[in-house]
Design a protein around this motif. Structure first.
Motif, PDB file in Angstrom:
ATOM      1  N   GLU A  37       0.841  -1.202   0.000  1.00 54.71           N
ATOM      2  CA  GLU A  37       0.000   0.000   0.000  1.00 54.71           C
ATOM      3  C   GLU A  37       0.876   1.252   0.000  1.00 54.71           C
ATOM      4  OE1 GLU A  37      -1.276  -0.622   4.685  1.00 54.71           O
ATOM      5  OE2 GLU A  37      -2.496   0.705   3.457  1.00 54.71           O
ATOM      6  N   TRP A  38       0.500   2.179  -0.874  1.00 54.29           N
ATOM      7  CA  TRP A  38       1.227   3.426  -1.037  1.00 54.29           C
ATOM      8  C   TRP A  38       1.210   4.224   0.263  1.00 54.29           C
ATOM      9  CZ3 TRP A  38       0.413   8.667  -0.593  1.00 54.29           C
ATOM     10  CH2 TRP A  38       1.322   9.502  -1.282  1.00 54.29           C
ATOM     11  N   ALA A  39       2.301   4.938   0.552  1.00 57.38           N
ATOM     12  CA  ALA A  39       2.305   5.878   1.677  1.00 57.38           C
ATOM     13  C   ALA A  39       3.188   7.063   1.310  1.00 57.38           C
ATOM     14  CB  ALA A  39       2.818   5.208   2.954  1.00 57.38           C
ATOM     15  N   MET A  40       2.976   8.186   1.962  1.00 56.71           N
ATOM     16  CA  MET A  40       3.619   9.445   1.553  1.00 56.71           C
ATOM     17  C   MET A  40       5.042   9.622   2.119  1.00 56.71           C
ATOM     18  SD  MET A  40       1.290  12.181   3.654  1.00 56.71           S
ATOM     19  CE  MET A  40       1.017  12.005   5.401  1.00 56.71           C
ATOM     20  N   ASN A  41       5.852   8.551   1.992  1.00 59.46           N
ATOM     21  CA  ASN A  41       7.272   8.671   2.321  1.00 59.46           C
ATOM     22  C   ASN A  41       7.964   9.324   1.130  1.00 59.46           C
ATOM     23  OD1 ASN A  41       6.597   5.343   2.992  1.00 59.46           O
ATOM     24  ND2 ASN A  41       6.790   6.818   4.650  1.00 59.46           N
ATOM     25  N   LYS A  45      13.570   7.040  -4.857  1.00 58.00           N
ATOM     26  CA  LYS A  45      14.121   7.902  -5.911  1.00 58.00           C
ATOM     27  C   LYS A  45      14.458   9.295  -5.378  1.00 58.00           C
ATOM     28  CE  LYS A  45      12.632   6.148 -10.383  1.00 58.00           C
ATOM     29  NZ  LYS A  45      11.981   4.892  -9.923  1.00 58.00           N
ATOM     30  N   LYS A  46      13.482   9.963  -4.813  1.00 55.40           N
ATOM     31  CA  LYS A  46      13.742  11.290  -4.226  1.00 55.40           C
ATOM     32  C   LYS A  46      14.666  11.137  -3.017  1.00 55.40           C
ATOM     33  CE  LYS A  46       9.360  12.309  -4.000  1.00 55.40           C
ATOM     34  NZ  LYS A  46       8.165  13.051  -3.504  1.00 55.40           N
ATOM     35  N   GLY A  47      14.615   9.961  -2.371  1.00 59.75           N
ATOM     36  CA  GLY A  47      15.492   9.684  -1.230  1.00 59.75           C
ATOM     37  C   GLY A  47      16.959   9.765  -1.604  1.00 59.75           C
ATOM     38  N   THR A  88      13.204  16.510  14.527  1.00 63.67           N
ATOM     39  CA  THR A  88      12.077  16.315  13.617  1.00 63.67           C
ATOM     40  C   THR A  88      10.773  16.621  14.351  1.00 63.67           C
ATOM     41  OG1 THR A  88      11.030  14.769  12.055  1.00 63.67           O
ATOM     42  CG2 THR A  88      11.982  13.799  14.058  1.00 63.67           C
ATOM     43  N   LEU A  89       9.901  17.379  13.685  1.00 61.66           N
ATOM     44  CA  LEU A  89       8.661  17.845  14.312  1.00 61.66           C
ATOM     45  C   LEU A  89       7.458  17.133  13.716  1.00 61.66           C
ATOM     46  CD1 LEU A  89       9.372  21.721  14.256  1.00 61.66           C
ATOM     47  CD2 LEU A  89      10.216  19.973  15.852  1.00 61.66           C
ATOM     48  N   GLU A  90       6.573  16.598  14.584  1.00 65.89           N
ATOM     49  CA  GLU A  90       5.400  15.844  14.135  1.00 65.89           C
ATOM     50  C   GLU A  90       4.212  16.189  15.042  1.00 65.89           C
ATOM     51  OE1 GLU A  90       4.420  13.862  11.499  1.00 65.89           O
ATOM     52  OE2 GLU A  90       2.572  14.193  12.654  1.00 65.89           O
ATOM     53  N   MET A  91       3.128  16.694  14.419  1.00 67.90           N
ATOM     54  CA  MET A  91       1.986  17.159  15.225  1.00 67.90           C
ATOM     55  C   MET A  91       1.025  16.040  15.610  1.00 67.90           C
ATOM     56  SD  MET A  91      -0.036  19.146  12.243  1.00 67.90           S
ATOM     57  CE  MET A  91      -1.458  19.699  13.167  1.00 67.90           C
ATOM     58  N   ASN A  92       1.107  14.886  14.938  1.00 61.66           N
ATOM     59  CA  ASN A  92       0.172  13.785  15.175  1.00 61.66           C
ATOM     60  C   ASN A  92       0.794  12.781  16.119  1.00 61.66           C
ATOM     61  OD1 ASN A  92      -0.917  11.047  14.743  1.00 61.66           O
ATOM     62  ND2 ASN A  92      -2.261  12.048  13.237  1.00 61.66           N
ATOM     63  N   HIS A  93       0.222  12.639  17.317  1.00 59.06           N
ATOM     64  CA  HIS A  93       0.791  11.761  18.355  1.00 59.06           C
ATOM     65  C   HIS A  93       0.954  10.328  17.883  1.00 59.06           C
ATOM     66  CE1 HIS A  93       0.751  14.230  22.108  1.00 59.06           C
ATOM     67  NE2 HIS A  93       0.001  14.981  21.325  1.00 59.06           N
ATOM     68  N   TRP A 143       2.506  19.657   5.740  1.00 57.89           N
ATOM     69  CA  TRP A 143       1.396  20.149   4.904  1.00 57.89           C
ATOM     70  C   TRP A 143       1.938  21.161   3.914  1.00 57.89           C
ATOM     71  CZ3 TRP A 143      -1.012  16.270   5.957  1.00 57.89           C
ATOM     72  CH2 TRP A 143      -1.689  15.958   7.126  1.00 57.89           C
ATOM     73  N   LYS A 144       1.560  21.054   2.668  1.00 54.37           N
ATOM     74  CA  LYS A 144       2.192  21.873   1.610  1.00 54.37           C
ATOM     75  C   LYS A 144       1.867  23.359   1.785  1.00 54.37           C
ATOM     76  CE  LYS A 144       3.373  17.905   0.822  1.00 54.37           C
ATOM     77  NZ  LYS A 144       4.572  17.521   1.621  1.00 54.37           N
ATOM     78  N   THR A 145       0.733  23.663   2.391  1.00 58.78           N
ATOM     79  CA  THR A 145       0.368  25.071   2.620  1.00 58.78           C
ATOM     80  C   THR A 145       1.141  25.667   3.794  1.00 58.78           C
ATOM     81  OG1 THR A 145      -1.464  24.229   3.955  1.00 58.78           O
ATOM     82  CG2 THR A 145      -1.973  24.884   1.680  1.00 58.78           C
ATOM     83  N   PRO A 149       4.704  29.688   5.314  1.00 59.35           N
ATOM     84  CA  PRO A 149       4.669  30.322   6.645  1.00 59.35           C
ATOM     85  C   PRO A 149       5.775  29.825   7.576  1.00 59.35           C
ATOM     86  CG  PRO A 149       2.649  29.048   6.244  1.00 59.35           C
ATOM     87  CD  PRO A 149       3.379  29.132   4.948  1.00 59.35           C
ATOM     88  N   ASP A 150       6.100  28.545   7.510  1.00 59.24           N
ATOM     89  CA  ASP A 150       7.155  28.027   8.399  1.00 59.24           C
ATOM     90  C   ASP A 150       8.544  28.493   7.968  1.00 59.24           C
ATOM     91  OD1 ASP A 150       5.694  24.839   9.502  1.00 59.24           O
ATOM     92  OD2 ASP A 150       5.429  26.899  10.173  1.00 59.24           O
ATOM     93  N   THR A 151       8.762  28.682   6.662  1.00 59.90           N
ATOM     94  CA  THR A 151      10.041  29.226   6.198  1.00 59.90           C
ATOM     95  C   THR A 151      10.217  30.656   6.702  1.00 59.90           C
ATOM     96  OG1 THR A 151      10.087  27.807   4.246  1.00 59.90           O
ATOM     97  CG2 THR A 151      11.371  29.843   4.125  1.00 59.90           C
ATOM     98  N   ASP A 169      10.233  18.807  -0.304  1.00 59.68           N
ATOM     99  CA  ASP A 169       9.658  17.714  -1.077  1.00 59.68           C
ATOM    100  C   ASP A 169       8.375  18.190  -1.765  1.00 59.68           C
ATOM    101  OD1 ASP A 169       8.189  14.452  -0.405  1.00 59.68           O
ATOM    102  OD2 ASP A 169       9.391  15.129  -2.101  1.00 59.68           O
ATOM    103  N   ASN A 170       7.968  17.513  -2.830  1.00 63.43           N
ATOM    104  CA  ASN A 170       6.645  17.667  -3.449  1.00 63.43           C
ATOM    105  C   ASN A 170       6.357  19.023  -4.072  1.00 63.43           C
ATOM    106  OD1 ASN A 170       5.898  16.090  -0.486  1.00 63.43           O
ATOM    107  ND2 ASN A 170       5.687  14.991  -2.420  1.00 63.43           N
ATOM    108  N   VAL A 171       7.365  19.723  -4.541  1.00 64.19           N
ATOM    109  CA  VAL A 171       7.089  21.049  -5.080  1.00 64.19           C
ATOM    110  C   VAL A 171       6.358  20.974  -6.428  1.00 64.19           C
ATOM    111  CG1 VAL A 171       8.936  22.172  -3.777  1.00 64.19           C
ATOM    112  CG2 VAL A 171       9.412  21.292  -6.079  1.00 64.19           C
ATOM    113  N   GLN A 197      10.520  11.677  -9.429  1.00 65.17           N
ATOM    114  CA  GLN A 197       9.185  11.086  -9.545  1.00 65.17           C
ATOM    115  C   GLN A 197       8.553  10.974  -8.157  1.00 65.17           C
ATOM    116  OE1 GLN A 197      10.056   7.380 -11.658  1.00 65.17           O
ATOM    117  NE2 GLN A 197       9.028   8.232 -13.476  1.00 65.17           N
ATOM    118  N   LEU A 198       7.257  11.034  -8.141  1.00 63.07           N
ATOM    119  CA  LEU A 198       6.503  10.825  -6.904  1.00 63.07           C
ATOM    120  C   LEU A 198       6.841   9.440  -6.361  1.00 63.07           C
ATOM    121  CD1 LEU A 198       4.291  12.128  -5.132  1.00 63.07           C
ATOM    122  CD2 LEU A 198       2.624  10.858  -6.495  1.00 63.07           C
ATOM    123  N   GLU A 199       6.909   9.337  -5.046  1.00 64.72           N
ATOM    124  CA  GLU A 199       7.275   8.075  -4.399  1.00 64.72           C
ATOM    125  C   GLU A 199       6.427   6.908  -4.922  1.00 64.72           C
ATOM    126  OE1 GLU A 199       6.687  10.910  -2.788  1.00 64.72           O
ATOM    127  OE2 GLU A 199       5.191  10.700  -1.229  1.00 64.72           O
TER     128      GLU A 199
END
Ligand code: 619
Ligand code: MG
Length: 214
Positions: A37-41, A45-47, A88-93, A143-145, A149-151, A169-171, A197-199
């Motif tokens: 199953e695909w996941a957004m890692n 290739k981009k790695g 590394t920052l992650e908002m989802n516990h 999140w791409k949006t 603001p974070d930059t 990533d993902n520009v 290419q996309l992962e």
């Protein structure tokens, strides 16, 4: 089985990867996400572009925005020089909990500080919390949006030095148009696009490398 996709990735890693061998954990995540199953890692290739940037910069202080399962966290951490640190920052516990276990399986938790919370709340605390001054490398993959603001927040918090590298990533897919416009038109950045290419898919994507000029 496994209640969430990250949980299923963790279980596959625990069942197939060699404990303490970061490359086998990275390969396990890639084979699971390419075949089951695909996941957004960031993916393999981009790695490789990410790896090349880390090796070129040889960073002492690295910031990652958006840990998810810890895949790019592992790719970065395994290439760091001794004494270097990756925050590394992650908002989802739940995602943070899974990432911690995947990083543990890879034997990389000593180089990594995983903070649970929103980047906007955590970024202003980093200098004091880690007694550090500037980041040498920032990997942006949340999140791409939130890229732009974070930059701007990193600039305001004086966390970027002349020469600091931002790698986003993902520009292209899903895209981060406001961020791209900013780093490509601001006199304070020298920006370069790395097509890829996309992962795990034959879809165009790419990463933008932007050097802060101070
Ligand atoms: C609110 C901003 N601050 C944040 N602070 C801390 N963590 C944050 C934050 N935002 C998001 N996160 C975390 O980062 C991760 C989010 C990543 C968002 N990534 C994507 O949407 C993404 C999406 C795709 C994609 C591409 C094509 C598709 F058809 C569908 C999806 C590919 C990718 O490589 C991606 O990175 C999550 O773990 C989330 O909890
Ligand atoms: Mg991404």
């Amino acid at each position: 089985s496994g209640k969430s996709r990250p949980m299923r990735i963790l279980q596959y890693v625990q069942n197939t990867a060699v404990q303490g061998d970061a490359n086998s954990v990275i390969s396990a995540v890639d084979s699971y996400c390419a075949n089951v199953e695909w996941a957004m890692n960031v993916g393999d290739k981009k790695g490789e572009i990410l790896d090349a940037v880390v090796l070129d910069v040889r960073p002492r202080w690295v910031l990652e925005l958006g840990t998810y399962c810890g895949y790019s966290t592992m790719r970065i951490a395994r290439l760091l020089p001794p004494g270097a640190r990756l925050i590394t920052l992650e908002m989802n516990h739940h995602y943070a909990q899974v990432a911690k276990q995947i990083l543990g399986h890879a034997g990389l938790d000593s180089q990594v500080d995983l903070l649970v919370g929103a980047s906007s709340a955590l970024i202003p605390q980093l200098k004091k919390k880690f007694d550090m001054d500037k980041f040498d490398l920032v990997f942006i993959d949340h999140w791409k949006t939130s890229y732009l603001p974070d930059t701007k927040l990193l600039e305001e918090c004086d966390l970027l030095a002349s020469g600091t590298v931002l790698l986003a990533d993902n520009v292209t897919c899903p895209g981060a148009p406001e961020y791209l416009h900013y780093v490509r038109n601001s006199p304070r950045y020298k920006s370069l696009y790395f097509p890829s290419q996309l992962e795990y898919l034959r879809v165009e994507d790419g990463m933008e490398k932007s050097v802060f000029l101070g």
